[in-house]
Design an enzyme around this catalytic site. Structure first.
Site, short mmCIF file in Angstrom:
data_model
loop_
_atom_site.label_atom_id
_atom_site.label_comp_id
_atom_site.label_asym_id
_atom_site.label_seq_id
_atom_site.Cartn_x
_atom_site.Cartn_y
_atom_site.Cartn_z
N ARG A 94 9.87 -56.86 -11.53
CA ARG A 94 9.35 -58.02 -10.83
C ARG A 94 10.47 -58.84 -10.22
O ARG A 94 10.32 -59.46 -9.20
CB ARG A 94 8.55 -58.88 -11.84
CG ARG A 94 7.93 -60.05 -11.21
CD ARG A 94 6.85 -60.77 -12.00
NE ARG A 94 6.51 -60.28 -13.31
CZ ARG A 94 5.48 -59.48 -13.57
NH1 ARG A 94 4.73 -59.04 -12.61
NH2 ARG A 94 5.23 -59.12 -14.81
N TYR A 95 11.61 -58.84 -10.89
CA TYR A 95 12.73 -59.68 -10.47
C TYR A 95 13.84 -58.81 -9.87
O TYR A 95 13.93 -57.63 -10.17
CB TYR A 95 13.27 -60.43 -11.69
CG TYR A 95 12.27 -61.33 -12.35
CD1 TYR A 95 11.78 -62.46 -11.69
CD2 TYR A 95 11.78 -61.05 -13.62
CE1 TYR A 95 10.85 -63.29 -12.30
CE2 TYR A 95 10.85 -61.89 -14.24
CZ TYR A 95 10.39 -63.00 -13.57
OH TYR A 95 9.47 -63.82 -14.17
N ARG A 98 16.50 -57.40 -12.82
CA ARG A 98 16.15 -56.94 -14.17
C ARG A 98 14.83 -56.17 -14.18
O ARG A 98 14.01 -56.31 -13.28
CB ARG A 98 16.12 -58.10 -15.16
CG ARG A 98 15.38 -59.34 -14.72
CD ARG A 98 16.13 -60.53 -15.34
NE ARG A 98 15.35 -61.76 -15.31
CZ ARG A 98 15.25 -62.55 -14.25
NH1 ARG A 98 15.82 -62.20 -13.11
NH2 ARG A 98 14.56 -63.67 -14.33
N CYS A 107 2.36 -49.97 -31.48
CA CYS A 107 3.02 -51.13 -32.09
C CYS A 107 2.83 -51.06 -33.60
O CYS A 107 1.91 -50.40 -34.07
CB CYS A 107 2.41 -52.44 -31.58
SG CYS A 107 2.38 -52.57 -29.80
N CYS A 111 -2.09 -57.16 -31.47
CA CYS A 111 -2.38 -58.58 -31.30
C CYS A 111 -3.63 -58.75 -30.44
O CYS A 111 -3.77 -58.08 -29.41
CB CYS A 111 -1.19 -59.26 -30.64
SG CYS A 111 0.38 -58.84 -31.45
N CYS A 114 -2.91 -59.51 -26.65
CA CYS A 114 -1.87 -58.75 -25.95
C CYS A 114 -2.19 -58.62 -24.47
O CYS A 114 -3.31 -58.30 -24.09
CB CYS A 114 -1.72 -57.37 -26.57
SG CYS A 114 -0.47 -56.37 -25.74
N ASP A 286 -2.09 -64.98 -21.59
CA ASP A 286 -2.51 -64.41 -20.32
C ASP A 286 -4.02 -64.18 -20.28
O ASP A 286 -4.68 -64.13 -21.31
CB ASP A 286 -1.77 -63.10 -20.07
CG ASP A 286 -0.27 -63.32 -19.89
OD1 ASP A 286 0.09 -64.38 -19.34
OD2 ASP A 286 0.51 -62.46 -20.31
N ASP A 323 3.04 -67.02 -17.36
CA ASP A 323 3.29 -65.81 -16.58
C ASP A 323 2.09 -65.72 -15.64
O ASP A 323 0.97 -65.46 -16.07
CB ASP A 323 3.38 -64.59 -17.51
CG ASP A 323 4.52 -63.67 -17.13
OD1 ASP A 323 4.94 -63.72 -15.96
OD2 ASP A 323 4.97 -62.89 -17.99
N LYS A 330 7.28 -65.61 -14.45
CA LYS A 330 7.23 -66.77 -15.33
C LYS A 330 7.55 -68.03 -14.54
O LYS A 330 8.54 -68.07 -13.82
CB LYS A 330 8.23 -66.60 -16.46
CG LYS A 330 7.99 -65.37 -17.31
CD LYS A 330 9.16 -65.14 -18.23
CE LYS A 330 9.13 -63.81 -18.94
NZ LYS A 330 9.14 -62.63 -18.08
C1 LIG Z 1 9.84 -61.62 -18.53
C2 LIG Z 1 10.28 -60.50 -17.69
C3 LIG Z 1 11.63 -60.24 -17.51
C4 LIG Z 1 12.72 -61.09 -18.14
O1 LIG Z 1 12.68 -62.40 -17.63
P1 LIG Z 1 13.65 -63.52 -18.19
O2 LIG Z 1 13.12 -64.80 -17.64
O3 LIG Z 1 15.02 -63.19 -17.72
O4 LIG Z 1 13.58 -63.44 -19.68
C5 LIG Z 1 11.98 -59.18 -16.71
N1 LIG Z 1 11.05 -58.42 -16.09
C6 LIG Z 1 9.74 -58.66 -16.25
C7 LIG Z 1 8.77 -57.78 -15.55
C8 LIG Z 1 9.30 -59.70 -17.06
O5 LIG Z 1 7.99 -59.93 -17.22
S1 SF4 Z 2 1.84 -58.40 -28.10
FE1 SF4 Z 2 1.03 -56.35 -27.51
S2 SF4 Z 2 2.85 -55.09 -27.24
FE2 SF4 Z 2 3.47 -56.88 -28.47
S3 SF4 Z 2 3.21 -56.23 -30.63
FE3 SF4 Z 2 1.33 -57.27 -29.99
S4 SF4 Z 2 0.00 -55.59 -29.34
FE4 SF4 Z 2 2.08 -54.78 -29.34
#
Ligand SMILES: *Cc1c(COP(=O)(O)O)cnc(C)c1O
Ligand code: SF4
Length: 399
Positions: A94-95, A98, A107, A111, A114, A286, A323, A330
């Site tokens: 997305r960024y 990164r 997992c 959750c 999730c 979310d 998000d 974010k």
């Molecule tokens: C949250 C996220 C990151 C990391 O974002 P930071 O703000 O640097 O912690 C990187 N890629 C994706 C797709 C994310 O959702």
């Molecule tokens: S939030 Fe989703 S990915 Fe993270 S531990 Fe819970 S179920 Fe697994």
């Protein structure tokens, strides 16, 4: 080791605790939401069955059919549009600098809120995952703009020791890599793995040593939502990782009834700091299926941030973000262009992700007036609400 409980074992455990009546409620919720059930005995032991309606562990892992709410009309299986932002299978970008590597589909716990239920199935994909990782690493090596990789999932705590070593080592070989993060629930769900599984501990320790030798900053991002989740073993496990050279940061989801009050949140931050973990993010939940009853409105997040800031050191105060829906990334909860409490719609810009688009956050329908709730259920008025919010955000003179 406190392995994830099978459904039969969970049934027995609940019967043993005099809570057999919740089993059909739990299975009913799981079949309605399509989410797997999964909790460890360690977490189960922390549930107060005499107040299970309000227990912060039970709420997170064992949703009941009777507490579910209808999903928000804008809810979707993949609210952050992760599946459509993949330069290679399992690699989410997305960024600019990164990426997330979604290493596996399982997992140690599951959750109820999730955001990744489009991916996380409760099943295993052991056969095919090495192939996927290989192509993800290839895609990364072909793109030197990505300097920061988060290995997530699912949850890295379900990797085998040799898999973590292979994956970590492959990423450390990328010449441009500056940061490597591992995201997990392991320190709260199953910290004992670090003490009882020598190969796992060694794989984590070796990875940190190699990262540091190469000048790569390495961190574990700990998903923790309530102070009660980090017990003595969690503290020991955190200490072990810190000694090995990891930076620990927290990620928390704001959840109704779990941590959406100042006392619970303050206590959570204290437990995070006590464990040597840097408080990092508090996210609003979310718009994922089956999570509506746990979501809070944006105003709650704004209020909590306002009240928390100043209660303790600034560097121990997490950043509150949402998000945004559809993959805007974010955004600080205070940074909306427009927030209409009546419709529950907040509109955000996200210049780095896409300067030409606006992104939404939606309050739960429960927080709106009945007439507005009704309007949301009609497809034609629903579209009009969204269009009006986007237009008004772009042009502040529209009321
Ligand atoms: C949250 C996220 C990151 C990391 O974002 P930071 O703000 O640097 O912690 C990187 N890629 C994706 C797709 C994310 O959702
Ligand atoms: S939030 Fe989703 S990915 Fe993270 S531990 Fe819970 S179920 Fe697994």
């Amino acid at each position: 080791m406190s392995r994830p409980l099978t459904q039969a074992a969970l049934g027995q455990q609940l019967e043993h605790r005099g809570a057999a009546w919740v089993v059909p409620e739990i299975l009913g919720a799981s079949s309605r939401t399509g989410r797997p059930v999964g909790i460890t005995a360690r977490l189960l032991d922390r549930i107060d069955w005499s107040r299970l309606e309000r227990d912060p562990i039970r709420l997170q892992y064992l949703p009941l059919l009777s507490e579910l709410e209808d999903d928000h009309p804008l809810c979707r299986l993949d609210p952050l549009a992760e599946s459509s932002h993949q330069p290679a299978p399992g690699l989410v970008r997305r960024y600019p600098d990164r990426a997330l590597l979604l290493a596996l589909r399982s997992c140690p716990v599951y959750c109820a809120f999730c955001t990744r239920s489009w991916l996380v199935s409760g099943g295993t994909d052991q056969g095919s995952r090495r192939e996927r990782w290989r192509s993800a690493v290839e895609a990364l090596s072909a793109d030197p703009s990505i300097q920061d990789v988060t290995i997530s999932g699912g949850d890295i705590w379900r990797l085998e020791a040799d898999e973590l070593s292979w994956l970590g080592e492959s990423l450390l070989e990328l010449p441009v890599l500056d940061r490597l993060r591992l995201a997990t629930r392991g320190l709260t769900a199953q910290p004992e793995r670090l003490f009882e599984d020598g190969a796992w501990r060694q794989a984590l320790v070796d990875l940190a040593t190699r990262a540091r030798a190469r000048g790569v900053r390495i961190a574990v991002h700990v998903h923790v939502n309530h102070g009660i989740e980090l017990d003595e073993d969690g503290l020991r496990a955190s200490g072990l990782l810190i000694d090995a050279g990891y930076t620990l940061r927290s990620q928390t989801v704001l959840l109704r009834g779990v941590n959406d009050d100042l006392t619970a949140l303050h206590e959570l931050i204290r437990s995070i700091v006590r464990a040597g973990i840097q408080p990092y993010y508090v996210y609003t939940a979310d718009l994922a299926p089956g999570a509506e009853h746990l979501r809070t409105d944006l105003a709650t997040a704004v209020k909590l941030e306002k009240c928390l800031r100043g209660m303790t050191a600034g560097f121990d105060t997490p950043t509150f973000v949402c998000d945004t829906l559809g993959g805007g990334g974010k955004r600080g909860v205070h940074s909306f262009e427009r927030y209409d409490r009546e419709t529950g719609l907040a509109v955000f810009e996200s210049p780095v992700v896409n300067p030409d688009r606006l992104y939404l956050h939606c309050d739960p329908l429960r927080t709106l007036e009945p007439a507005m709730r009704q309007a949301w259920t009609q497809p034609s008025t629903r579209d009009a609400l969204v269009q009006h919010a986007l237009r008004a955000a772009a042009c502040p003179t529209i009321p």
